[in-house]
Design an enzyme around this catalytic site. Structure first.
Site, PDB file in Angstrom:
ATOM      1  CG  ASP A  45      31.745 -77.151  42.185  1.00 26.41           C
ATOM      2  OD1 ASP A  45      31.467 -78.427  42.805  1.00 26.41           O
ATOM      3  OD2 ASP A  45      31.422 -77.452  40.683  1.00 26.41           O
ATOM      4  CB  SER A  46      29.913 -78.679  47.628  1.00 28.30           C
ATOM      5  OG  SER A  46      31.144 -78.645  48.060  1.00 28.30           O
ATOM      6  CG  ASP A  84      35.519 -78.879  42.533  1.00 31.47           C
ATOM      7  OD1 ASP A  84      35.854 -79.371  41.715  1.00 31.47           O
ATOM      8  OD2 ASP A  84      34.333 -79.196  43.165  1.00 31.47           O
ATOM      9  CE  LYS A 114      36.102 -82.423  43.043  1.00 29.17           C
ATOM     10  NZ  LYS A 114      34.984 -82.244  42.160  1.00 29.17           N
ATOM     11  CD  GLU A 183      29.222 -86.570  44.146  1.00 34.66           C
ATOM     12  OE1 GLU A 183      30.038 -85.916  43.526  1.00 34.66           O
ATOM     13  OE2 GLU A 183      28.132 -86.254  44.463  1.00 34.66           O
TER      14      GLU A 183
END
Ligand code: KIV
Length: 283
Positions: A45-46, A84, A114, A183
């Site tokens: 989703d970046s 994602d 994810k 992360e």
């Protein structure tokens, strides 16, 4: 190269072989990732930040990420692709989580989904896994809860915070996740989490001890210049190369140097003269 499965990734952890992972959002990039033999692709989703220009990932919708995931799957049919789950596609209920995870499988033929969070999303992880799908957990700096974290800040940098992350990691493993992504934590925390779990633990900004590494494609190619996290190594300067190409293109047009004959279609023999006569002007 044959497409890897979660069983291969578990085996690689046992053998101490590192897994390579990168994000992609479109067909041509996915093709290149597959040609380079990278093990996994995350359609993150970046995409909201590096493709759509949002300040964070929260605005990304299921429909948006599905378009990107389908394109990536077409470009990389033989690579392990992870969808994602965007903000509010799984947080509200287990039923939402199963429904939306299922969309990734039905519409984009992913290999895993994810989702972000530790103990508080274990019911969703279990629900998706019990429905026959593969889940990758994501803890540490979780962008969807950056408001609670006070921004995009490193996590797990005190002993107490590291222990809390290890507990989250174990909860996600116990809920049935096949892989965990960590992360934005110091290497010591990344190592402790990797050693605490029997499932593979991959890191993005979590130091060298994880079982594999992930980077965002636009960051590592030097394409995204809005901001660069500390953990990003730039393997290319595509922004510089693209700016140079755009500048050269504009200069050649302005100077009448593009397009030359090499880039023009040809009239059929004798037709140019015929057209000039019909129009009464030279061409
Ligand atoms: O969306 C994404 O690319 C991610 C990474 C930042 C881990 O979730």
């Amino acid at each position: 190269m044959a497409k890897k499965s979660v069983l291969d990734f578990a085996d690689m952890k046992r053998k101490g072989e590192k897994v390579t992972w990168i994000t992609a959002y479109d067909f041509p990039t996915a093709m290149l990732v597959e040609q380079a033999g990278i093990d996994m692709i995350l359609v993150g989703d970046s995409v909201g930040m590096v493709v759509y220009g949002y300040p964070g990932t929260l605005p990304v919708t299921m429909d948006q990420i599905m378009f990107h995931t389908e394109a990536v799957r077409r470009g990389a049919p033989n690579t392990f692709v992870v969808g994602d789950m965007p903000f509010l596609s799984y947080q509200k209920s287990v039923s939402d989580a199963i429904e939306n995870a299922g969309r990734f499988y039905k519409e984009a033929n992913v290999d895993a989904v994810k989702l972000e969070g530790g103990k508080r999303v274990t019911a969703q992880v279990r629900g998706i896994v019990d429905s026959g799908m593969v889940v990758i957990g994501h803890i540490g700096l979780t962008p969807q809860s950056s408001a609670q974290l006070g921004g995009f800040k490193a996590q797990g940098n005190t002993a107490a915070a590291a222990v809390a992350l290890i507990e989250d990691a174990k909860a996600i493993e116990e809920a049935g996740a096949s892989i965990l992504l960590v992360e934005g934590v110091p290497p010591e925390t990344g190592k402790a989490i990797t050693q605490a779990l029997s499932i593979p633990v991959y890191g993005i900004g979590a130091g060298p001890h994880c079982d594999g590494q992930l980077l965002i494609v636009s960051d590592m190619l030097g394409m995204f210049e809005v901001f660069t996290p500390k953990f990003v190594k730039k393997y290319a300067d595509l922004a510089g190369a693209i700016r140079q190409a755009f500048g050269e293109y504009a200069r050649e047009i302005r100077e009448g140097k593009f397009p030359t004959d090499d880039y023009c279609y040809k009239m059929k023999a004798g037709e140019a003269e015929k057209l000039a006569t019909m129009l009464g002007q030279s061409l």
